[in-house]
Design a protein around this motif. Sequence first.
Motif, PDB file in Angstrom:
ATOM      1  N   LEU A  15       0.829  -1.207   0.000  1.00 27.23           N
ATOM      2  CA  LEU A  15       0.000   0.000   0.000  1.00 27.23           C
ATOM      3  C   LEU A  15       0.861   1.253   0.000  1.00 27.23           C
ATOM      4  O   LEU A  15       0.586   2.207  -0.746  1.00 27.23           O
ATOM      5  N   THR A  16       1.908   1.270   0.835  1.00 32.00           N
ATOM      6  CA  THR A  16       2.768   2.454   0.890  1.00 32.00           C
ATOM      7  C   THR A  16       3.507   2.660  -0.423  1.00 32.00           C
ATOM      8  O   THR A  16       3.717   3.790  -0.852  1.00 32.00           O
ATOM      9  N   MET A  84      -4.106   6.845   6.508  1.00 37.65           N
ATOM     10  CA  MET A  84      -2.662   6.633   6.557  1.00 37.65           C
ATOM     11  C   MET A  84      -2.131   6.459   7.979  1.00 37.65           C
ATOM     12  O   MET A  84      -1.222   5.654   8.199  1.00 37.65           O
ATOM     13  N   PRO A  85      -2.643   7.193   9.001  1.00 36.50           N
ATOM     14  CA  PRO A  85      -2.146   6.939  10.362  1.00 36.50           C
ATOM     15  C   PRO A  85      -2.311   5.485  10.786  1.00 36.50           C
ATOM     16  O   PRO A  85      -1.411   4.901  11.401  1.00 36.50           O
ATOM     17  N   ILE A  89       0.690   2.471  11.503  1.00 35.67           N
ATOM     18  CA  ILE A  89       0.760   1.567  12.654  1.00 35.67           C
ATOM     19  C   ILE A  89       0.954   0.130  12.171  1.00 35.67           C
ATOM     20  O   ILE A  89       1.791  -0.626  12.691  1.00 35.67           O
ATOM     21  N   LEU A  90       0.200  -0.244  11.143  1.00 39.83           N
ATOM     22  CA  LEU A  90       0.367  -1.577  10.563  1.00 39.83           C
ATOM     23  C   LEU A  90       1.744  -1.720   9.923  1.00 39.83           C
ATOM     24  O   LEU A  90       2.352  -2.798   9.966  1.00 39.83           O
ATOM     25  N   ASP A  91       2.231  -0.630   9.333  1.00 43.15           N
ATOM     26  CA  ASP A  91       3.571  -0.646   8.744  1.00 43.15           C
ATOM     27  C   ASP A  91       4.629  -0.915   9.819  1.00 43.15           C
ATOM     28  O   ASP A  91       5.583  -1.663   9.590  1.00 43.15           O
ATOM     29  N   ALA A  92       4.443  -0.313  10.981  1.00 41.99           N
ATOM     30  CA  ALA A  92       5.374  -0.557  12.093  1.00 41.99           C
ATOM     31  C   ALA A  92       5.320  -2.012  12.524  1.00 41.99           C
ATOM     32  O   ALA A  92       6.354  -2.611  12.859  1.00 41.99           O
ATOM     33  N   PHE A 181       8.383  -2.899  17.046  1.00 43.55           N
ATOM     34  CA  PHE A 181       7.115  -2.191  16.841  1.00 43.55           C
ATOM     35  C   PHE A 181       6.942  -1.061  17.851  1.00 43.55           C
ATOM     36  O   PHE A 181       6.612   0.075  17.482  1.00 43.55           O
ATOM     37  N   VAL A 182       7.160  -1.355  19.122  1.00 41.53           N
ATOM     38  CA  VAL A 182       6.977  -0.347  20.174  1.00 41.53           C
ATOM     39  C   VAL A 182       7.953   0.809  19.983  1.00 41.53           C
ATOM     40  O   VAL A 182       7.584   1.986  20.135  1.00 41.53           O
ATOM     41  N   LEU A 183       9.196   0.496  19.635  1.00 38.24           N
ATOM     42  CA  LEU A 183      10.181   1.552  19.430  1.00 38.24           C
ATOM     43  C   LEU A 183       9.805   2.437  18.245  1.00 38.24           C
ATOM     44  O   LEU A 183       9.930   3.665  18.310  1.00 38.24           O
TER      45      LEU A 183
END
Length: 204
Positions: A15-16, A84-85, A89-92, A181-183
Amino acid sequence: MSEILDLAGIFVFALTGALMGVRKRLDVVGMAVLASMTALGGGIVRDLILNVRPAAFQSLGYVLVPLVATVIVAFWHPHVARVMPAIMILDAAGLGLFCAVGTEKALEYGLNPLHATLLGVTTAVGGGMLRDLLAGEIPTLLYDRQLYAVPAMVGSAVMAALYVYDLHGWPATLAAAVIAFVLRIAAMRYGWRAPLARGVRPDG
């Protein structure tokens, strides 16, 4: 289950890539190329370095998912851009998953922990780097705003350390992925970025 998670990460990365094609006013062929390179490029580079057949060429889903993402963006890109936001998150999450899985695969093929960590980072960020080069952009890896490569490196290093201490399987993969992910989410939330050279002021 692992293949489903893998395909989910590929879909988000695709998607990106397709959205980059929209911003660059490319046709659907160009969008599909960027989507595919973003989603699959890092894994293909990893597998070629390991001298194995790339996973992208072993399952039809790896080819079809980026094409589906391209079609969605081609018809509904204003709506995709609005969410996109959530996509970031899914990208992370995809970043964390890919760096952990890439590191584990490199370790299983006999690489030492340091080289496996580097290959895990390549798996996670290599596709985005190829996307930027094809789109005529300076790769974001070279100016790591909001920390992208650093979380991947931390996650890969954690995966390698767990493997060294004989902690394998999905719990180790999940732990490394969650840390990355958290970072990444914290960096997005608080605007963290990698340090510049001494005396150099940030732009903007």
